[in-house]
Design an enzyme around this catalytic site. Structure first.
Site, mmCIF file in Angstrom:
data_model
loop_
_atom_site.group_PDB
_atom_site.id
_atom_site.type_symbol
_atom_site.label_atom_id
_atom_site.label_comp_id
_atom_site.label_asym_id
_atom_site.label_seq_id
_atom_site.Cartn_x
_atom_site.Cartn_y
_atom_site.Cartn_z
ATOM 1 N N LYS A 125 -9.769 7.923 0.984
ATOM 2 C CA LYS A 125 -10.174 6.537 0.752
ATOM 3 C C LYS A 125 -11.656 6.349 1.036
ATOM 4 O O LYS A 125 -12.289 5.428 0.519
ATOM 5 C CB LYS A 125 -9.345 5.584 1.621
ATOM 6 C CG LYS A 125 -7.903 5.391 1.175
ATOM 7 C CD LYS A 125 -7.198 4.372 2.044
ATOM 8 C CE LYS A 125 -5.760 4.140 1.596
ATOM 9 N NZ LYS A 125 -4.880 5.301 1.825
ATOM 10 N N HIS B 231 -9.515 2.023 -1.272
ATOM 11 C CA HIS B 231 -8.072 1.822 -1.103
ATOM 12 C C HIS B 231 -7.508 1.258 -2.402
ATOM 13 O O HIS B 231 -7.740 0.095 -2.743
ATOM 14 C CB HIS B 231 -7.834 0.858 0.052
ATOM 15 C CG HIS B 231 -6.414 0.791 0.513
ATOM 16 N ND1 HIS B 231 -5.343 1.200 -0.270
ATOM 17 C CD2 HIS B 231 -5.864 0.357 1.683
ATOM 18 C CE1 HIS B 231 -4.218 1.010 0.392
ATOM 19 N NE2 HIS B 231 -4.508 0.504 1.580
ATOM 20 N N GLU C 206 -2.309 5.495 13.287
ATOM 21 C CA GLU C 206 -1.934 6.704 12.550
ATOM 22 C C GLU C 206 -2.232 7.963 13.347
ATOM 23 O O GLU C 206 -1.402 8.882 13.402
ATOM 24 C CB GLU C 206 -2.658 6.749 11.203
ATOM 25 C CG GLU C 206 -2.240 7.928 10.334
ATOM 26 C CD GLU C 206 -2.737 7.829 8.907
ATOM 27 O OE1 GLU C 206 -2.201 8.558 8.041
ATOM 28 O OE2 GLU C 206 -3.657 7.014 8.633
ATOM 29 N N PHE D 249 1.382 -2.960 4.588
ATOM 30 C CA PHE D 249 1.656 -4.277 5.153
ATOM 31 C C PHE D 249 3.141 -4.568 4.978
ATOM 32 O O PHE D 249 3.763 -4.199 3.987
ATOM 33 C CB PHE D 249 0.854 -5.350 4.420
ATOM 34 C CG PHE D 249 -0.571 -5.477 4.884
ATOM 35 C CD1 PHE D 249 -1.007 -4.908 6.068
ATOM 36 C CD2 PHE D 249 -1.480 -6.195 4.130
ATOM 37 C CE1 PHE D 249 -2.319 -5.036 6.489
ATOM 38 C CE2 PHE D 249 -2.802 -6.338 4.537
ATOM 39 C CZ PHE D 249 -3.217 -5.760 5.721
ATOM 40 N N CYS E 72 0.802 -1.233 0.000
ATOM 41 C CA CYS E 72 0.000 0.000 0.000
ATOM 42 C C CYS E 72 0.834 1.283 0.000
ATOM 43 O O CYS E 72 0.286 2.381 -0.113
ATOM 44 C CB CYS E 72 -0.924 0.010 1.211
ATOM 45 S SG CYS E 72 -1.843 -1.519 1.414
ATOM 46 N N HIS F 229 -3.245 7.986 5.618
ATOM 47 C CA HIS F 229 -3.404 6.655 5.028
ATOM 48 C C HIS F 229 -4.847 6.208 5.247
ATOM 49 O O HIS F 229 -5.485 5.714 4.324
ATOM 50 C CB HIS F 229 -2.401 5.682 5.645
ATOM 51 C CG HIS F 229 -2.311 4.385 4.917
ATOM 52 N ND1 HIS F 229 -2.005 4.305 3.575
ATOM 53 C CD2 HIS F 229 -2.518 3.097 5.332
ATOM 54 C CE1 HIS F 229 -2.001 3.026 3.198
ATOM 55 N NE2 HIS F 229 -2.317 2.287 4.233
#
Length: 403
Positions: free
Chosen positions: A326, A331, A305, A390, A162, A294
């Site tokens: 998003k 995403h 975050e 990830f 990502c 994010h």
């Protein structure tokens, strides 16, 4: 150390087939997430996504091109064409040799993989098209952009889940800043809204069945999207000399690794990346007016975050606006940071902050100004764009108003 500016932008994503259409959707707080229209959707538990609607590949590419271009490559070429056209650059002679491509993607030609697994395993075919490998390889989009636009300088693909787009744009920034390139085409693309792609993500049990609600206490997971965002990063003096329109300046970039867990994010790792970007840009936290988060809509990401931002910004955390687009486009995995960079450009250039839509209930663990549900007019001089992947791989870009 040369200054680096953005002189072109292009996109195709669930909110629109161009930058103007996307920014309009940001301003309106429009949602591009809806029911999936893919093969075997009835076999999926997750049946929503941010699809690129009303897309006709036949209107864009001939049959020979489609034999070579996976959907993610098609999206990249469309976005790159818009960005390069806006920049006004023509790549020939010395400039062609000093310009390249760095793009991000996570899955590459996943639609092509999915179709060919079906052909071999489900339909029992023993032969596939001879161009399957060059069609599905992760670097296909970067290679086709370089060939289409005569870009002969540094060119490669970054795959860091990502954070792929942010890592790619950071590498492009470094190449131009160091003098290794005069201009770079950069950004990212993803298209994994196929049966196999969605089914794989279902296994993680982090997907929402109804909506993406970042930072809202009743959020229940992320929603996949698809699309591309591509930019022209150019050395400032070169852009200034030719009278180019400058959209924004890239002023800093940082990367970090959590080195802790393959899927669970780390507050410390995210904070190190944010701190690094501020340090590279020589900014103090109180100079940053907006952060594109994010913001996936999962409990693990959102809380981590927000804690990282609060930790780095301290007393300034209450003054910075932070939103997740998003919530509107989903995403886009390896392409997400590129499309989200458009929200940072809009904030700097137009003074409009894209909202976090779908926000319904305050979460005490996300007690920041998340610009809920409606866009906001505000003058900002500097923005950050966060990407946390990830594998614990983090990348943060810092942007400033056009010089």
């Amino acid at each position: 150390m040369r200054r680096v500016v953005i002189t072109g932008a292009g996109t195709i994503n669930p909110l629109g087939h161009s930058v103007d259409a996307t920014l309009e959707a940001f301003r309106e707080g429009r949602c591009g997430i809806g029911p999936l229209d893919i093969r075997d959707v009835d076999r999926l538990a997750i049946r929503i996504g941010g699809q690129v609607r009303e897309y006709d590949a036949d209107a864009r590419f001939n049959r020979q091109q489609q034999a070579l271009y996976d959907r993610f490559t098609q999206f990249t070429l469309i976005a790159a064409e818009e960005a390069i056209r806006q920049s006004g650059l023509t790549f020939s002679g010395e400039l062609a040799a000093e310009a390249g491509v760095v793009l991000g993607t996570s899955g590459g030609g996943l639609n092509t993989q999915d179709e060919n697994y079906r052909a071999v395993y489900e339909e029992g075919k023993n032969r596939v098209h001879p161009f399957i490998v060059p069609k599905l390889m992760n670097n296909a989009a970067a290679s086709h952009v370089s060939m289409t636009h005569n870009l002969k300088g540094p060119s490669f693909t970054v795959a860091t889940a990502c954070a792929s787009s942010n890592h790619a744009m950071g590498q492009a920034f470094w190449l131009v800043r160091s003098g290794a390139a005069r201009a770079m085409i950069t950004g990212g693309s993803e298209s994994m809204l196929c049966f196999g792609g969605v089914k794989a993500w279902e296994g993680l049990r982090v997907m929402s069945r109804d909506a993406c609600r970042p930072f809202s206490a009743n959020r229940n997971g992320m929603v996949q999207g698809e699309g591309a965002g591509v930019f022209v990063f150019e050395e400032y003096e070169h852009a200034k000399k030719r009278g180019a329109e400058i959209l924004a300046e890239i002023v800093g970039f940082s990367m970090s690794s959590d080195a802790s867990d393959i899927v669970m994010p780390s507050q410390q790792g995210a904070a190190r990346a944010i701190q690094g970007a501020l340090r590279d840009a020589r900014l103090s936290p109180d100079q940053v007016g907006y952060i594109n988060a994010h913001g996936t809509g999962t409990a693990a990401n959102d809380k981590t975050e927000c804690a990282a931002v609060a930790n780095v910004f301290g007393a300034s955390a209450d003054d910075v606006m932070i939103s997740s687009t998003k919530s509107m486009h989903g995403h886009l995995i390896g392409g997400t940071g590129a499309v989200e960079l458009l929200a940072c450009i809009m904030a700097l250039r137009d003074g409009v902050i894209a909202p976090t839509i779908g926000y319904e209930e305050p979460d005490p663990e996300c007690a920041l100004d998340v610009v809920p549900n409606e866009a906001r007019e505000a003058k900002v001089d500097f923005t950050l764009s966060n990407a946390f992947a990830f594998g614990g791989l983090n990348a943060v870009l810092a942007l400033g108003r056009a010089p």
